[in-house]
Design an enzyme around this catalytic site. Sequence first.
Site, PDB file in Angstrom:
ATOM      1  N   SER A  50       0.994  -1.166  -0.431  1.00  0.00           N
ATOM      2  CA  SER A  50       0.321  -0.545   0.063  1.00  0.00           C
ATOM      3  C   SER A  50       0.532   1.043  -0.062  1.00  0.00           C
ATOM      4  O   SER A  50       0.302   2.301  -0.437  1.00  0.00           O
ATOM      5  CB  SER A  50      -0.683  -0.009   1.074  1.00  0.00           C
ATOM      6  OG  SER A  50      -0.657   0.918   2.674  1.00  0.00           O
ATOM      7  N   LYS A  87       1.393   4.942   6.906  1.00  0.00           N
ATOM      8  CA  LYS A  87       1.101   6.300   6.268  1.00  0.00           C
ATOM      9  C   LYS A  87       1.744   7.453   6.362  1.00  0.00           C
ATOM     10  O   LYS A  87       2.610   7.507   6.757  1.00  0.00           O
ATOM     11  CB  LYS A  87      -0.082   6.482   6.398  1.00  0.00           C
ATOM     12  CG  LYS A  87      -1.002   5.518   6.766  1.00  0.00           C
ATOM     13  CD  LYS A  87      -1.960   5.164   6.145  1.00  0.00           C
ATOM     14  CE  LYS A  87      -2.615   3.544   6.054  1.00  0.00           C
ATOM     15  NZ  LYS A  87      -3.103   2.643   5.301  1.00  0.00           N
TER      16      LYS A  87
END
Lengths: 132, 417
Positions: A50, A87
């Site tokens: 991701s 993230k």
Amino acid sequence: MYTPIPFLKLIASAGFPSPAEDFLDPNLDLNKFLIKNPPATFCIKVKGDSMIGTRIYSGDVLIVDRSLSPKNNNIVLATLNGNFIVKKIIITHSKVYLMSDDGERSEKMCINDQTEFNIWGVVTSVINKLIE
Amino acid sequence: MIALVDCNNFYASCERIFRPDLIAKPVIVLSNNDGCVIARSNEVKDMGISMGTPLFKINDLVRNYEINIFSSNFALYGDISNRIMQILKNDIANVEIYSIDEAFLDFSDFNNHETIALDLVNKINKWTGIPTSVGIAETKTLTKIANLFAKQSKSKNICHIDNSKIKFFTQKTKISDVWGIGNKYTKFLNKNKIYTAYDLTQKNDKWILNNMSINGLKTMYELKGIKCFELELLSSPKKNIRTSRTFSKETSDYYKLQRIISSFASKSSEKLRRQNSKTSSISVFIKTNRFKTCNNNFKLISKSNFEYPTDDNSIIVKEALKILNKIFIPGELYKQAGVIIGDFQLSNTFQPGLFENMCQKTKKNKLMQAFDNINNVFGSESIKLGSEEFHNKWRTNRNKLSPSYTTKWNDILDVNI
């Protein structure tokens, strides 16, 4: 810990003493290069795709510094509802977003007061071994 | 002024660093061999589970309240402790590391004690994830009391006992909670109607000297705010080294005990060489099961002295096995064994014996150096004596061991992203 001895020191002075001896530098130390604040720095390993858009690949080792406060566009290790996540953090004047990017599309998530969210540390380097 | 920084529920807090799912959940850490409770998170303390409780006594509670149980992971706790001590040393010039989770700090150069303490608490929490409390006072003994109050207060992790508040706090402190007052003195003092720290300060010097040691008198002065115990800033080498283990399974096998004692004696001499000392005496003990044979619990122990102080594996192991032979009673089931070496001399100042074979000794020293180097480079236990255990089955139960997140590459935290 095993400390390597600089190679030049081992040269026997049977002939002329080495002219380099006075200029001997310590070995290049990756710890010093990658870690600014050792007591606050931890290593973790990531799995998954991701974050490929930010050049973090599955199997990479991330160096995380807990003493830093996240700035806009930093990569962070955070906890969300009891789980760890990695993230990119986007900080605007009013809102905080977490972004992932698998190379094809990016996802953006807004942090609100209801989310159980904590920054664990800021990622300072990515170690990507090309040959095992 | 002195400050005492103490980590809150240290081992339990360490287990939470890499387990955010355990925040606000009950956590227990067990002793070696998963026997007894040695650390509790606040949630567990609130349930009334006390320190030292054997696990088998609280099985129901563990199940009903979903308490998270961990074996002790000293690789992790040691590393986190080092980080915390480093943070303290970065900011404070004089630090005495008192234990794995406590340090005394010299605060005499500062005026704004509480601000600095709060800074340290916040920094340690941000950098390592470990919550701490700070007690500030004029003496070490009072900082210990201040720390107890800091821990009890829910809002603030800092307690400052300045001289005007000494009476207030010592009156609220049980004598058994005073640093250096053990069970024996507590009983004795209670018999003499001394129940609080303040009560002790009301006795005169002579009474205390007659009934307690000089340290008792020092403790009394410290409780009044007069400094008697200085910070110990130079780490003194250990006075004795103890290597002992409780086995996962009892044994009556003499040969097995021989191998275990060999391993312990060898481990002890390695530690001895690491601190540059030589030992003059050695004790070996074996123990039967404490819980099963409560009435008939006994410990067999014997001590012997070396002809010359030594740090040599083979000599120390040989002597240990001689003692084992002397104390072993066949037919008994043994649950624990250990080796203690003591009466140290520093290697660089010790007096060699007149009739010692120095030539052979130099050779042996080199052998020991090679031995230690091999184990340093290739990992501990890469090379050992023939009499030692070769597999580690006697090793303790550590069924609930967490990964060594900070010390082994194979164990670092995996995050799915």
